[in-house]
Motif scaffolding. Structure first.
Motif, PDB file in Angstrom:
ATOM      1  N   ALA A 190       0.812  -1.218   0.000  1.00 31.49           N
ATOM      2  CA  ALA A 190       0.000   0.000   0.000  1.00 31.49           C
ATOM      3  C   ALA A 190       0.841   1.261   0.000  1.00 31.49           C
ATOM      4  N   SER A 191       2.058   1.174   0.489  1.00 32.24           N
ATOM      5  CA  SER A 191       2.912   2.365   0.560  1.00 32.24           C
ATOM      6  C   SER A 191       3.286   2.897  -0.812  1.00 32.24           C
ATOM      7  N   ARG A 192       2.978   2.131  -1.871  1.00 32.65           N
ATOM      8  CA  ARG A 192       3.192   2.621  -3.228  1.00 32.65           C
ATOM      9  C   ARG A 192       2.080   3.556  -3.682  1.00 32.65           C
ATOM     10  N   ALA A 193       1.115   3.833  -2.826  1.00 31.64           N
ATOM     11  CA  ALA A 193       0.059   4.793  -3.162  1.00 31.64           C
ATOM     12  C   ALA A 193       0.680   6.150  -3.479  1.00 31.64           C
ATOM     13  N   PRO A 194       0.081   6.901  -4.406  1.00 34.69           N
ATOM     14  CA  PRO A 194       0.640   8.206  -4.766  1.00 34.69           C
ATOM     15  C   PRO A 194       0.349   9.262  -3.710  1.00 34.69           C
ATOM     16  N   SER A 195       1.210  10.266  -3.657  1.00 34.72           N
ATOM     17  CA  SER A 195       0.976  11.429  -2.807  1.00 34.72           C
ATOM     18  C   SER A 195       1.689  12.619  -3.430  1.00 34.72           C
ATOM     19  N   GLY A 196       1.138  13.808  -3.204  1.00 37.07           N
ATOM     20  CA  GLY A 196       1.705  15.016  -3.774  1.00 37.07           C
ATOM     21  C   GLY A 196       3.163  15.188  -3.374  1.00 37.07           C
ATOM     22  N   SER A 197       4.040  15.339  -4.367  1.00 35.81           N
ATOM     23  CA  SER A 197       5.481  15.488  -4.141  1.00 35.81           C
ATOM     24  C   SER A 197       6.068  14.339  -3.313  1.00 35.81           C
ATOM     25  N   ASN A 198       5.345  13.204  -3.301  1.00 39.74           N
ATOM     26  CA  ASN A 198       5.793  11.999  -2.586  1.00 39.74           C
ATOM     27  C   ASN A 198       6.036  12.253  -1.100  1.00 39.74           C
ATOM     28  N   ILE A 199       5.186  13.100  -0.479  1.00 41.07           N
ATOM     29  CA  ILE A 199       5.397  13.379   0.949  1.00 41.07           C
ATOM     30  C   ILE A 199       4.906  12.247   1.844  1.00 41.07           C
ATOM     31  N   GLN A 200       4.045  11.342   1.296  1.00 37.10           N
ATOM     32  CA  GLN A 200       3.592  10.162   2.047  1.00 37.10           C
ATOM     33  C   GLN A 200       3.106  10.555   3.452  1.00 37.10           C
ATOM     34  N   PRO A 201       1.970  11.256   3.542  1.00 37.04           N
ATOM     35  CA  PRO A 201       1.554  11.842   4.815  1.00 37.04           C
ATOM     36  C   PRO A 201       0.941  10.876   5.814  1.00 37.04           C
ATOM     37  N   TRP A 202       0.749   9.630   5.434  1.00 35.46           N
ATOM     38  CA  TRP A 202       0.046   8.681   6.300  1.00 35.46           C
ATOM     39  C   TRP A 202       0.955   8.075   7.364  1.00 35.46           C
ATOM     40  N   ASN A 203       0.354   7.785   8.496  1.00 40.40           N
ATOM     41  CA  ASN A 203       0.982   6.975   9.540  1.00 40.40           C
ATOM     42  C   ASN A 203      -0.034   5.915   9.962  1.00 40.40           C
TER      43      ASN A 203
END
Length: 221
Positions: free
Chosen positions: A33-46
Motif C-alpha cells: 500500500a505504501s506505493r500509493a501516490p501522494s503530492g510530491s511523494n510526501i507520504q503523509p500517512w501513519n
C-alpha cells in the motif's frame, strides 16, 4: 488476484472470524500500500497497528466510553452539516439496507445502537489499523491518505483478507491518542478492521449499490 477482482470484491465486512493475521502479513500489506501516490511523494500517512492484548485493551476503553456516553467532537467534518440530494438518498439506502439485512426494524433503536456499538470492537477483527496524518498538513494530504487507505484495502484483498474502514473512531480521538501515545499533531482519520470474513454472517452479504458510469462521468471530445 487481478486488480479488477480485488476492487470488485472489496466490501465493508462487519463480522470477522477469530482467525489470526500474523504481523508479517500486515507488514506485507502495508508495504504494498505504501506505493500509493501522494503530492510530491510526501507520504503523509501513519499507521498504528493493534492486535492481541493491545487491541483488547483499546476496544474495552472504547466500549466503556460508548456505554457511558463519553465522546469527542470530531476534528474534521466527514459528512456535510446539511444533507442534500442525491447524497441523502444514497446514505439512507445504505443504512436501511444494512439494517434490513440484519432484521433490525427502522424503529428498533436499541438494536440499531447495539449494531453501531460493534464498531468499537472492530467487528471482531483480529487486527485494527488506525490511520493518522499530521494536522499541520493541508487538504491535499486528505486525498493522499484516501488513496493509501484504498490501497491497504486492495492489498488485503490480494491476500484473501477483508477490511472495514471506520470513521466512527474520529468521535473518540482523545481516548485513542492517549491509549496509543500519539503525538499531539497526529490527526486521527479513521480505523480499519482487518481479518478473515465470516461468510455466514448476514451483514456480510449486504452489497451496496453503485451508480452506473453514465451517472457520474462526462466525456468530452
Amino acid at each position: 488476484m487481478h486488480v479488477d477482482e480485488a476492487i470488485q470484491t472489496r466490501k465493508s465486512v462487519r463480522r470477522f472470524l477469530p482467525t489470526p493475521v500474523d504481523r508479517a502479513m500486515v507488514e506485507h500489506i502495508l508495504a504494498v500500500a505504501s506505493r500509493a501516490p501522494s503530492g510530491s511523494n510526501i507520504q503523509p500517512w501513519n499507521v498504528h497497528v493493534v492486535a492481541g492484548a493491545a487491541k483488547d485493551r483499546l476496544c474495552q476503553r472504547l466500549l466503556d466510553a460508548v456505554d457511558h456516553g463519553r465522546s469527542d467532537t470530531p476534528e474534521y467534518h466527514y459528512y456535510p452539516q446539511n444533507w442534500f440530494e442525491p447524497y441523502l438518498e444514497r446514505r439512507r439506502r445504505c443504512g436501511f439496507g444494512l439494517y434490513e439485512t440484519l432484521g433490525i426494524g427502522r424503529g428498533d433503536k436499541a438494536e440499531r445502537e447495539a449494531q453501531a456499538r460493534r464498531n468499537f470492537h472492530l467487528f471482531d477483527a483480529p487486527v485494527g489499523l488506525f490511520i493518522t496524518m499530521d494536522r499541520r498538513l493541508e487538504a491535499g494530504s486528505f486525498m493522499d491518505c484516501g488513496m493509501f487507505i484504498q490501497s491497504v484495502m486492495l492489498a488485503a484483498r490480494g491476500q484473501g483478507l477483508h477490511t472495514c474502514p471506520q470513521a466512527a473512531f474520529a468521535w473518540y480521538h482523545t481516548l485513542i491518542r492517549d491509549e496509543l501515545k500519539l503525538d499531539e499533531n497526529a490527526l486521527l482519520l479513521c480505523g480499519i478492521a482487518l481479518g478473515h470474513e465470516d461468510p455466514d454472517a448476514p451483514e456480510n452479504h449486504f452489497i451496496t449499490q453503485r451508480e452506473p458510469v453514465s451517472g457520474f462521468a462526462s466525456f468530452y471530445g
